[in-house]
Design a protein around this motif. Sequence first.
Motif, PDB file in Angstrom:
ATOM      1  N   VAL A 115      -1.149   3.044  -2.238  1.00 24.82           N
ATOM      2  CA  VAL A 115      -1.051   3.943  -3.368  1.00 24.82           C
ATOM      3  C   VAL A 115      -2.560   4.795  -3.395  1.00 24.82           C
ATOM      4  O   VAL A 115      -3.335   4.436  -3.517  1.00 24.82           O
ATOM      5  N   ALA A 116      -2.432   6.132  -3.194  1.00 28.38           N
ATOM      6  CA  ALA A 116      -3.575   7.003  -3.054  1.00 28.38           C
ATOM      7  C   ALA A 116      -3.567   7.955  -4.227  1.00 28.38           C
ATOM      8  O   ALA A 116      -2.522   8.310  -4.420  1.00 28.38           O
ATOM      9  N   VAL A 167     -10.148  12.950  -2.258  1.00 32.70           N
ATOM     10  CA  VAL A 167      -9.496  11.716  -2.315  1.00 32.70           C
ATOM     11  C   VAL A 167     -10.172  10.817  -3.146  1.00 32.70           C
ATOM     12  O   VAL A 167     -11.445  10.474  -2.819  1.00 32.70           O
ATOM     13  N   MET A 168      -9.546  10.116  -4.068  1.00 35.03           N
ATOM     14  CA  MET A 168     -10.293   9.177  -5.147  1.00 35.03           C
ATOM     15  C   MET A 168     -10.387   8.039  -4.843  1.00 35.03           C
ATOM     16  O   MET A 168     -11.171   7.360  -4.610  1.00 35.03           O
ATOM     17  N   VAL A 196      -2.440  15.085   1.001  1.00 35.00           N
ATOM     18  CA  VAL A 196      -1.691  13.983   1.183  1.00 35.00           C
ATOM     19  C   VAL A 196      -1.579  13.795   2.808  1.00 35.00           C
ATOM     20  O   VAL A 196      -1.644  12.868   3.041  1.00 35.00           O
ATOM     21  N   ASN A 197      -1.169  14.874   3.602  1.00 30.49           N
ATOM     22  CA  ASN A 197      -1.510  14.716   4.882  1.00 30.49           C
ATOM     23  C   ASN A 197      -2.906  14.239   5.440  1.00 30.49           C
ATOM     24  O   ASN A 197      -2.657  13.150   6.297  1.00 30.49           O
ATOM     25  N   THR A 198      -3.732  14.470   4.790  1.00 28.53           N
ATOM     26  CA  THR A 198      -5.205  14.162   5.034  1.00 28.53           C
ATOM     27  C   THR A 198      -5.353  12.486   4.969  1.00 28.53           C
ATOM     28  O   THR A 198      -6.139  11.837   5.782  1.00 28.53           O
ATOM     29  N   GLN A 201      -3.407  10.681   7.697  1.00 25.10           N
ATOM     30  CA  GLN A 201      -4.363  10.773   8.955  1.00 25.10           C
ATOM     31  C   GLN A 201      -5.391   9.904   9.016  1.00 25.10           C
ATOM     32  O   GLN A 201      -6.024   9.446   9.973  1.00 25.10           O
ATOM     33  N   GLN A 202      -6.195   9.820   7.795  1.00 29.46           N
ATOM     34  CA  GLN A 202      -7.727   9.414   7.689  1.00 29.46           C
ATOM     35  C   GLN A 202      -7.797   8.398   6.809  1.00 29.46           C
ATOM     36  O   GLN A 202      -8.898   7.550   7.162  1.00 29.46           O
ATOM     37  N   TYR A 203      -7.055   7.939   5.835  1.00 29.70           N
ATOM     38  CA  TYR A 203      -7.597   7.088   5.022  1.00 29.70           C
ATOM     39  C   TYR A 203      -6.783   5.935   4.570  1.00 29.70           C
ATOM     40  O   TYR A 203      -7.084   5.061   3.835  1.00 29.70           O
ATOM     41  N   LEU A 204      -5.492   5.641   5.272  1.00 23.69           N
ATOM     42  CA  LEU A 204      -4.755   4.509   5.350  1.00 23.69           C
ATOM     43  C   LEU A 204      -4.695   3.374   6.260  1.00 23.69           C
ATOM     44  O   LEU A 204      -5.624   3.738   7.364  1.00 23.69           O
TER      45      LEU A 204
END
Length: 204
Positions: A115-116, A167-168, A196-198, A201-204
């Motif tokens: 959950v981002a 991104v928080m 959302v795409n970033t 690609q980078q934070y999950l």
Amino acid sequence: MAINLEKGQRISLEKSNGSKLQNICVGINWGAIEKKGLFGIGGSKEAVDLDGSCALFNANKQLEEVVYFGNLKSKNGSVKHSGDDLTGDMGGDDGIDNEVITLDLSLLNESTTYVAFVLNSFRGHDFGKIPFASIRIYEGTPKRVNEVFAKYDIANGPGFAGHVSMVMGVFYKRNGEWKFNAIGEPTKDKKLQETVNTVMQQYL
């Protein structure tokens, strides 16, 4: 369990008494830009539209749903958005969050693994030009703050100037237990979909 995370820290969402955290809020408070008049006389306020949004992903990092100003509630009611604030505080900081997103971890679909939370400046106002803008991620309700996990000052924080998206943080499930990653990073994105795409690609 008094927590105030620095960027990049990760925590388990278990309280000191062993119970699990359930109700999370992300509150965003910001102000309109003050325009100085000729020779510094008078002046006006320029409305600032910041948008908090929440993206849900499954274990394969595929997007399930986005809760934002155009979709104020997830299908199962686990995520709710307080509604779009188009101006920010016009009369100085009133100390009240302009937008709040609430998350009930117990209501999420079993498939939801990430959950981002992201922030976008809808009309492209540079974070560094906004007189005050802060984010806090906390346990509680929109009317009651029990415990703050992370706070970001994006109006004055180094690195945010020149950006309109960030991104928080990301809540993520590991072995059936929820944890939180305080990201607090600006991105080069201009729009919500790009942000959302970033995240994907980078934070999950």
